[in-house]
Design a protein around this motif. Structure first.
Motif, mmCIF file in Angstrom:
data_model
loop_
_atom_site.group_PDB
_atom_site.id
_atom_site.type_symbol
_atom_site.label_atom_id
_atom_site.label_comp_id
_atom_site.label_asym_id
_atom_site.label_seq_id
_atom_site.Cartn_x
_atom_site.Cartn_y
_atom_site.Cartn_z
ATOM 1 N N ARG A 189 -4.086 13.747 -9.027
ATOM 2 C CA ARG A 189 -4.878 14.938 -8.727
ATOM 3 C C ARG A 189 -6.368 14.658 -8.839
ATOM 4 O O ARG A 189 -7.164 15.078 -8.002
ATOM 5 N N TRP A 190 -6.742 13.921 -9.896
ATOM 6 C CA TRP A 190 -8.172 13.670 -10.119
ATOM 7 C C TRP A 190 -8.736 12.739 -9.039
ATOM 8 O O TRP A 190 -9.844 12.926 -8.561
ATOM 9 N N ALA A 191 -7.934 11.762 -8.643
ATOM 10 C CA ALA A 191 -8.363 10.844 -7.573
ATOM 11 C C ALA A 191 -8.510 11.619 -6.257
ATOM 12 O O ALA A 191 -9.487 11.442 -5.529
ATOM 13 N N ASP A 192 -7.565 12.497 -5.967
ATOM 14 C CA ASP A 192 -7.644 13.330 -4.755
ATOM 15 C C ASP A 192 -8.913 14.184 -4.778
ATOM 16 O O ASP A 192 -9.586 14.361 -3.762
ATOM 17 N N MET A 193 -9.206 14.719 -5.957
ATOM 18 C CA MET A 193 -10.378 15.582 -6.119
ATOM 19 C C MET A 193 -11.652 14.798 -5.808
ATOM 20 O O MET A 193 -12.522 15.272 -5.074
ATOM 21 N N ALA A 194 -11.745 13.593 -6.358
ATOM 22 C CA ALA A 194 -12.936 12.761 -6.133
ATOM 23 C C ALA A 194 -13.070 12.448 -4.644
ATOM 24 O O ALA A 194 -14.170 12.451 -4.090
ATOM 25 N N GLU A 195 -11.934 12.211 -3.973
ATOM 26 C CA GLU A 195 -11.967 11.954 -2.531
ATOM 27 C C GLU A 195 -12.451 13.188 -1.786
ATOM 28 O O GLU A 195 -13.242 13.102 -0.850
ATOM 29 N N CYS A 196 -11.966 14.339 -2.218
ATOM 30 C CA CYS A 196 -12.346 15.605 -1.600
ATOM 31 C C CYS A 196 -13.864 15.806 -1.669
ATOM 32 O O CYS A 196 -14.463 16.368 -0.766
ATOM 33 N N PHE A 197 -14.495 15.311 -2.734
ATOM 34 C CA PHE A 197 -15.953 15.449 -2.869
ATOM 35 C C PHE A 197 -16.703 14.256 -2.289
ATOM 36 O O PHE A 197 -17.892 14.075 -2.547
ATOM 37 N N GLY A 198 -15.982 13.416 -1.544
ATOM 38 C CA GLY A 198 -16.656 12.358 -0.790
ATOM 39 C C GLY A 198 -16.885 11.057 -1.528
ATOM 40 O O GLY A 198 -17.640 10.209 -1.061
ATOM 41 N N ALA A 199 -16.255 10.878 -2.682
ATOM 42 C CA ALA A 199 -16.448 9.630 -3.430
ATOM 43 C C ALA A 199 -15.695 8.487 -2.761
ATOM 44 O O ALA A 199 -14.740 8.704 -2.014
ATOM 45 N N ASP A 200 -16.153 7.259 -3.034
ATOM 46 C CA ASP A 200 -15.474 6.055 -2.567
ATOM 47 C C ASP A 200 -14.492 5.672 -3.680
ATOM 48 O O ASP A 200 -14.849 4.984 -4.631
ATOM 49 N N VAL A 201 -13.268 6.193 -3.542
ATOM 50 C CA VAL A 201 -12.310 6.101 -4.655
ATOM 51 C C VAL A 201 -11.439 4.853 -4.569
ATOM 52 O O VAL A 201 -10.836 4.574 -3.541
ATOM 53 N N HIS A 202 -11.420 4.107 -5.651
ATOM 54 C CA HIS A 202 -10.514 2.955 -5.780
ATOM 55 C C HIS A 202 -9.452 3.339 -6.803
ATOM 56 O O HIS A 202 -9.793 3.663 -7.943
ATOM 57 N N ARG A 203 -8.204 3.327 -6.369
ATOM 58 C CA ARG A 203 -7.130 3.723 -7.290
ATOM 59 C C ARG A 203 -6.559 2.512 -7.998
ATOM 60 O O ARG A 203 -6.151 1.555 -7.355
ATOM 61 N N LEU A 204 -6.559 2.569 -9.323
ATOM 62 C CA LEU A 204 -5.884 1.534 -10.095
ATOM 63 C C LEU A 204 -4.512 2.122 -10.446
ATOM 64 O O LEU A 204 -4.385 2.919 -11.375
ATOM 65 N N ASN A 205 -3.518 1.771 -9.628
ATOM 66 C CA ASN A 205 -2.189 2.362 -9.826
ATOM 67 C C ASN A 205 -1.447 1.639 -10.948
ATOM 68 O O ASN A 205 -1.281 0.428 -10.917
ATOM 69 N N ILE A 206 -1.016 2.425 -11.917
ATOM 70 C CA ILE A 206 -0.288 1.892 -13.066
ATOM 71 C C ILE A 206 1.160 2.373 -12.935
ATOM 72 O O ILE A 206 1.379 3.546 -12.629
#
Ligand code: PLP
Length: 382
Positions: free
Chosen positions: A92-109
């Protein structure tokens, strides 16, 4: 077995009887000397709860609103963000950051595992332009605790801000914001803060405050600089959530009287108890890094966990949570936050044992009763 309803979800949680009374008090206006004193006390109480010398802010929103506020007050579009994704709330938090235009790198655990701080350190060395690293303290969907102290140590020397979703941590176990180099921390009312749903609490470090005036993300309701100005005048920016703030002030006061260490020990004891009962019920823990705020237990593969959860609710009046997505029907999650008596713990175990037996297990109820009472007696906190 009593016929009392039991709510042992990882939020919303059972309320202290005194909180229930406070919530039913006559309404007062938020611009009155009476409320001014309560607001002042609750705001300073939050600093105690967050273990920070920086101001803590209250917002009338659920926890997700707090996550949004924490993020957009320090974020500019295109900023490089490392999002640790170890379950539903990380997603959810990663989606949110994307929604606000961030360049999101997901570290999937892998679900149920904690992030290895070295992985974060390596990312930061290769990406020194990272502006934000964000994670859950406890990923509630998998009942997994991350090592926030170690993460703080590896992130602190970089330019990145360390944002932590502490919604099932702040108020449940130690997460000293300043000492652990956390730059943004969010708590939620209906989880570890032991209140009804409807408020979130956020705080920022000095390092974060340097970034706040330059953060380009649009915001209005969650503008923390305006909130700060209002707080300095002894007010909240918009109408104060009088009932919840009154209850918040009581809850924090109660923790202070008890001592925060003892309060944390109570939750840890509930977690230890639940882990012991999991073994006694011939079940296993799901998480490899179990949190003290919520426990996830694996159900036998042949069992339909969603049906069991419903059965527990309908026949035994006990609400616990199941799993989401890939864990649907496979686990049960039992919360340790909120107002929970020893009798509640004992009853939950018995009802769970009976429910499991209705679904084909063959637990000896007398034996489990004895084990439960023995654990509770021997672990009593003086
Ligand atoms: C519950 C929860 C949230 C979301 O809170 P809402 O109040 O439902 O918006 C976010 N993060 C974590 C870790 C949670 O447990």
């Amino acid at each position: 077995m009593s016929n009392q309803n039991l709510l042992l979800a990882p939020g919303p949680v059972q309320l202290h009887p005194e909180v229930q009374k406070i919530l039913s008090l006559p309404m007062i206006h938020h611009r009155t000397p009476e409320f001014d004193a309560i607001l002042k006390s609750a705001l300073s109480g939050l600093q105690f709860l967050f273990q920070t010398k920086n101001p803590v802010f209250m917002q009338t929103s659920t926890g997700s609103g707090g996550m949004e506020s924490l993020l957009i007050n320090v974020l500019s579009p295109k900023d490089k963000v490392l999002a640790i994704v170890s379950g539903k709330f990380g997603e959810r938090w990663a989606d949110m950051a994307e929604c606000f235009g961030a360049d999101v790198h997901r570290l999937n655990i892998p679900w149920g595992e904690a992030v290895e701080p070295k992985q974060v350190q390596a990312f930061l060395q290769q990406n020194p332009d990272t502006e934000i690293v964000m994670t859950q303290a406890c990923e509630t969907s998998t009942a997994t605790a991350h090592d926030i102290q170690k993460l703080g140590e590896v992130i602190h020397p970089s330019k990145a801000l360390f944002l932590v979703d502490g919604i099932t941590a702040v108020g449940a176990y130690p997460i000293p914001m300043d000492q652990w180099h956390i730059d943004g921390l969010v708590a939620g009312s209906q989880k570890a803060v032991m209140l009804p749903t409807g408020m979130s609490f956020v705080s920022f470090s000095e390092k974060a405050w340097k970034k706040i005036p330059q953060a380009q993300c649009l915001k209005f309701y969650f503008d923390i600089q305006k909130e700060f100005s209002a707080n300095k005048k002894g007010e909240t920016l918009f109408s104060s959530n009088v009932p919840l703030i009154r209850a918040l002030d009581y809850v924090i006061g109660r923790i202070k009287i008890l001592s925060i260490e003892k309060h944390f020990r109570q939750l840890k004891r509930r977690a230890d108890y639940t882990r012991a009962m999991t073994t006694a019920l011939s079940l296993t823990l799901y998480s490899k890094s179990p949190s003290d705020s919520v426990t996830a237990l694996n159900l036998p593969p042949s069992m339909d966990g969603a049906k069991l959860r419903e059965h527990l609710e309908k026949k035994y009046l006990v609400t616990v949570m199941g799993g989401q997505d890939q864990l649907k029907g496979k686990i049960l999650r039992i919360g340790h936050m909120g107002y929970i008596t020893d009798n509640d713990l004992h009853e939950t175990t018995l009802r769970l044992a009976q429910g499991l037996n209705d679904f084909g297990q063959s637990t000896d109820i007398e034996r489990i009763t004895a084990l439960s009472l023995k654990f509770l007696k021997e672990s009593e906190i003086q």
